[in-house]
Design a protein around this motif. Structure first.
Motif, PDB file in Angstrom:
ATOM      1  N   ASN A   1       0.785  -1.170  -0.089  1.00 22.37           N
ATOM      2  CA  ASN A   1      -0.027   0.177   0.010  1.00 22.37           C
ATOM      3  C   ASN A   1       0.668   1.167  -0.160  1.00 22.37           C
ATOM      4  OD1 ASN A   1      -2.533  -1.614   0.201  1.00 22.37           O
ATOM      5  ND2 ASN A   1      -1.918  -1.896   2.292  1.00 22.37           N
ATOM      6  N   GLY A   2       0.200   2.315   0.134  1.00 16.71           N
ATOM      7  CA  GLY A   2       0.993   3.551  -0.037  1.00 16.71           C
ATOM      8  C   GLY A   2       1.455   4.076  -1.316  1.00 16.71           C
ATOM      9  N   ILE A   3       2.319   5.074  -1.446  1.00 16.59           N
ATOM     10  CA  ILE A   3       2.808   5.673  -2.727  1.00 16.59           C
ATOM     11  C   ILE A   3       4.182   6.016  -2.389  1.00 16.59           C
ATOM     12  CG2 ILE A   3       0.475   7.011  -2.907  1.00 16.59           C
ATOM     13  CD1 ILE A   3       1.978   9.176  -1.856  1.00 16.59           C
ATOM     14  N   ASP A   4       4.650   6.479  -3.753  1.00 15.64           N
ATOM     15  CA  ASP A   4       6.246   6.911  -3.747  1.00 15.64           C
ATOM     16  C   ASP A   4       7.256   5.811  -3.499  1.00 15.64           C
ATOM     17  OD1 ASP A   4       5.112   9.289  -4.337  1.00 15.64           O
ATOM     18  OD2 ASP A   4       5.506  10.097  -2.053  1.00 15.64           O
ATOM     19  N   PRO A   5       6.818   4.581  -4.185  1.00 17.29           N
ATOM     20  CA  PRO A   5       7.788   3.448  -3.905  1.00 17.29           C
ATOM     21  C   PRO A   5       9.195   3.523  -4.750  1.00 17.29           C
ATOM     22  CG  PRO A   5       6.255   2.962  -5.425  1.00 17.29           C
ATOM     23  CD  PRO A   5       5.824   4.156  -5.204  1.00 17.29           C
ATOM     24  N   SER A   6      10.230   3.166  -4.067  1.00 18.03           N
ATOM     25  CA  SER A   6      11.431   3.029  -4.840  1.00 18.03           C
ATOM     26  C   SER A   6      12.152   1.592  -4.583  1.00 18.03           C
ATOM     27  CB  SER A   6      12.385   4.178  -4.178  1.00 18.03           C
ATOM     28  OG  SER A   6      11.865   5.339  -4.743  1.00 18.03           O
ATOM     29  N   LEU A   7      13.103   0.975  -5.531  1.00 15.62           N
ATOM     30  CA  LEU A   7      13.559  -0.289  -5.318  1.00 15.62           C
ATOM     31  C   LEU A   7      15.140   0.175  -4.641  1.00 15.62           C
ATOM     32  CD1 LEU A   7      12.636  -2.225  -8.393  1.00 15.62           C
ATOM     33  CD2 LEU A   7      11.724  -2.184  -6.078  1.00 15.62           C
ATOM     34  N   PHE A   8      15.377  -0.702  -3.766  1.00 14.72           N
ATOM     35  CA  PHE A   8      16.831  -0.586  -3.245  1.00 14.72           C
ATOM     36  C   PHE A   8      17.392  -1.933  -3.362  1.00 14.72           C
ATOM     37  CE2 PHE A   8      19.488  -1.573   0.527  1.00 14.72           C
ATOM     38  CZ  PHE A   8      20.562  -0.737   0.259  1.00 14.72           C
ATOM     39  N   TRP A   9      18.627  -1.970  -4.023  1.00 19.16           N
ATOM     40  CA  TRP A   9      19.193  -3.216  -4.290  1.00 19.16           C
ATOM     41  C   TRP A   9      20.670  -3.527  -3.300  1.00 19.16           C
ATOM     42  CZ3 TRP A   9      17.305  -6.860  -7.537  1.00 19.16           C
ATOM     43  CH2 TRP A   9      16.332  -6.680  -8.372  1.00 19.16           C
ATOM     44  N   ASP A  10      20.560  -4.569  -2.649  1.00 23.16           N
ATOM     45  CA  ASP A  10      21.709  -5.150  -1.711  1.00 23.16           C
ATOM     46  C   ASP A  10      22.262  -6.307  -2.053  1.00 23.16           C
ATOM     47  OD1 ASP A  10      23.472  -5.143   0.260  1.00 23.16           O
ATOM     48  OD2 ASP A  10      22.083  -5.342   1.766  1.00 23.16           O
ATOM     49  N   GLY A  11      23.213  -6.377  -2.944  1.00 20.12           N
ATOM     50  CA  GLY A  11      23.610  -7.659  -3.667  1.00 20.12           C
ATOM     51  C   GLY A  11      22.358  -8.344  -4.473  1.00 20.12           C
ATOM     52  N   ASP A  12      22.035  -9.475  -4.163  1.00 16.60           N
ATOM     53  CA  ASP A  12      20.950  -9.913  -4.939  1.00 16.60           C
ATOM     54  C   ASP A  12      19.602  -9.835  -4.142  1.00 16.60           C
ATOM     55  OD1 ASP A  12      22.646 -11.225  -6.879  1.00 16.60           O
ATOM     56  OD2 ASP A  12      23.012 -12.935  -5.640  1.00 16.60           O
ATOM     57  N   LYS A  13      19.544  -9.290  -2.989  1.00 15.73           N
ATOM     58  CA  LYS A  13      18.381  -8.961  -2.362  1.00 15.73           C
ATOM     59  C   LYS A  13      17.803  -7.681  -2.933  1.00 15.73           C
ATOM     60  CE  LYS A  13      18.770 -11.659   1.888  1.00 15.73           C
ATOM     61  NZ  LYS A  13      18.675 -11.577   3.305  1.00 15.73           N
ATOM     62  N   VAL A  14      16.495  -7.680  -2.993  1.00 15.30           N
ATOM     63  CA  VAL A  14      15.828  -6.298  -3.392  1.00 15.30           C
ATOM     64  C   VAL A  14      14.857  -5.926  -2.581  1.00 15.30           C
ATOM     65  CG1 VAL A  14      14.284  -7.462  -4.817  1.00 15.30           C
ATOM     66  CG2 VAL A  14      14.576  -4.912  -5.327  1.00 15.30           C
ATOM     67  N   TYR A  15      14.718  -4.617  -2.017  1.00 19.94           N
ATOM     68  CA  TYR A  15      13.611  -3.989  -1.122  1.00 19.94           C
ATOM     69  C   TYR A  15      12.982  -3.005  -1.577  1.00 19.94           C
ATOM     70  CZ  TYR A  15      16.772  -6.377   2.451  1.00 19.94           C
ATOM     71  OH  TYR A  15      17.465  -7.482   2.885  1.00 19.94           O
ATOM     72  N   VAL A  16      11.739  -2.571  -1.424  1.00 17.44           N
ATOM     73  CA  VAL A  16      10.962  -1.408  -1.869  1.00 17.44           C
ATOM     74  C   VAL A  16      10.818  -0.599  -0.726  1.00 17.44           C
ATOM     75  CG1 VAL A  16       8.644  -2.686  -1.331  1.00 17.44           C
ATOM     76  CG2 VAL A  16       8.793  -0.545  -3.132  1.00 17.44           C
ATOM     77  N   VAL A  17      11.272   0.621  -0.696  1.00 21.62           N
ATOM     78  CA  VAL A  17      11.014   1.788   0.181  1.00 21.62           C
ATOM     79  C   VAL A  17       9.854   2.620  -0.212  1.00 21.62           C
ATOM     80  CG1 VAL A  17      11.992   3.693   1.392  1.00 21.62           C
ATOM     81  CG2 VAL A  17      13.454   1.641   0.737  1.00 21.62           C
ATOM     82  N   HIS A  18       8.842   2.830   0.790  1.00 19.46           N
ATOM     83  CA  HIS A  18       7.614   3.664   0.325  1.00 19.46           C
ATOM     84  C   HIS A  18       6.941   4.313   1.530  1.00 19.46           C
ATOM     85  CE1 HIS A  18       4.795   0.596   2.069  1.00 19.46           C
ATOM     86  NE2 HIS A  18       5.711  -0.079   1.958  1.00 19.46           N
TER      87      HIS A  18
END
Length: 237
Positions: A166-183
Motif C-alpha cells: 500500500n501507500g505511494i512513492d515506492p523506490s527499489l533498493f538493491w543490496d547484492g541479490d536482495k531487493v527491497y522497496v521503500v515507500h
C-alpha cells in the motif's frame, strides 16, 4: 418575413435545448504535449542552462549505468507514458522511448488527469532495468507495480502488481541479490496528527517481485515539524 422570424425562433429554441442537454463523456485515443523552452540565455564555455529539462518533467528519477544516465518521470494519464530520457553529461538529454507504450499495459478508464501514473523510480540490476510506480486510481486494483526491460528504450514488460504493497512513492533498493522497496504509507497504530505518515521498507522476491517477510518502519512521522516540536516526535528505526 414572418416565416423567416419563425425559422430563427425555432433555431434559437433548438440551440437552447442542445445547450441544456447533459454533456457526454469525451474519450481520446491519444493526447500529446508539446513544450518549448523559453530560456534566452546562451551558456558560455563550461556553463549550462538550468533547468536542463525544461517543460513537462515532474518527479524525475535517475539511474546511472556505466557512462549512461537514464531519467524517468511522472506522466499521469498521458499516453504513451513514462518517457525515458538518456544523457552522458547530465546536461544534454534525448528521449529514447516510453516505458508505457501499449494500451494493454495500463487502463486509464475513469481516471482523472491529475491521477494516473506518478512518482516512478528507475533502477538497474544484473543486466536488467526496473521501474516501480503507482496508479492508485487505475481499474482492477493496480496500485504499486513493477515493469522491467533489457534496455531502457524498451520494450518494457507488462506491469506486475506488488500485492499487499500500500501507500505511494515506492523506490527499489538493491543490496547484492536482495531487493527491497521503500515507500510512504500510513503509520503503525492510530495517526497522531493530520497527515501523519511513515516510511516503510519491505523485502521483495527478485524472481516474482512479490513481498517476502515482514515490512518494517524506517521513519515514523516527520512531515509536520511544528507538531513534532510540540510533542509528536519522529522515530527513526
Amino acid at each position: 418575413m414572418k416565416q423567416q422570424l419563425l425559422l430563427v425562433a425555432a433555431l434559437c429554441v433548438a440551440g437552447v435545448a442542445q445547450a441544456a442537454s447533459p454533456a457526454t463523456s469525451a474519450r481520446f485515443e491519444r493526447f500529446s504535449y508539446t513544450g518549448k523552452s523559453l530560456e534566452q540565455v546562451k551558456p558560455g564555455p563550461g556553463q549550462f542552462v538550468n533547468p536542463v529539462l525544461s517543460g513537462y518533467f515532474p518527479d524525475p528519477s535517475i539511474t546511472r549505468v556505466g557512462d549512461d544516465y537514464y531519467v524517468v518521470n511522472s506522466s499521469f494519464t498521458n499516453f504513451p507514458g513514462l518517457p525515458i530520457m538518456h544523457s552522458r553529461d547530465l546536461v544534454t538529454w534525448t528521449q529514447i522511448g516510453n516505458a508505457l507504450d501499449r494500451p494493454e499495459q495500463v487502463d486509464f478508464t475513469g481516471v482523472r488527469g491529475s491521477q494516473g501514473i506518478y512518482a516512478p523510480d528507475i533502477s538497474f540490476h544484473d543486466g536488467r532495468y526496473y521501474i516501480i510506480t503507482t496508479c492508485s486510481s487505475c481499474p482492477g486494483g493496480m496500485g504499486n507495480f513493477i515493469i522491467t526491460a533489457d534496455h531502457p528504450a524498451g520494450p518494457w514488460s507488462k506491469p506486475v502488481t506488488v500485492k499487499g504493497l500500500n501507500g505511494i512513492d515506492p523506490s527499489l533498493f538493491w543490496d547484492g541479490d536482495k531487493v527491497y522497496v521503500v515507500h510512504n504509507d500510513a503509520p503503525e497504530g492510530t495517526p497522531r496528527y493530520d497527515g501523519h505518515r511513515a516510511i516503510w521498507i519491505t523485502e521483495l522476491d527478485p524472481a516474482t517481485l512479490q513481498r517476502v517477510g515482514t515490512r518494517k518502519v524506517l521513519i515514523d512521522g516527520g512531515v509536520a515539524p511544528a507538531k513534532i516540536r510540540s510533542g509528536s516526535k519522529a522515530r527513526i528505526y
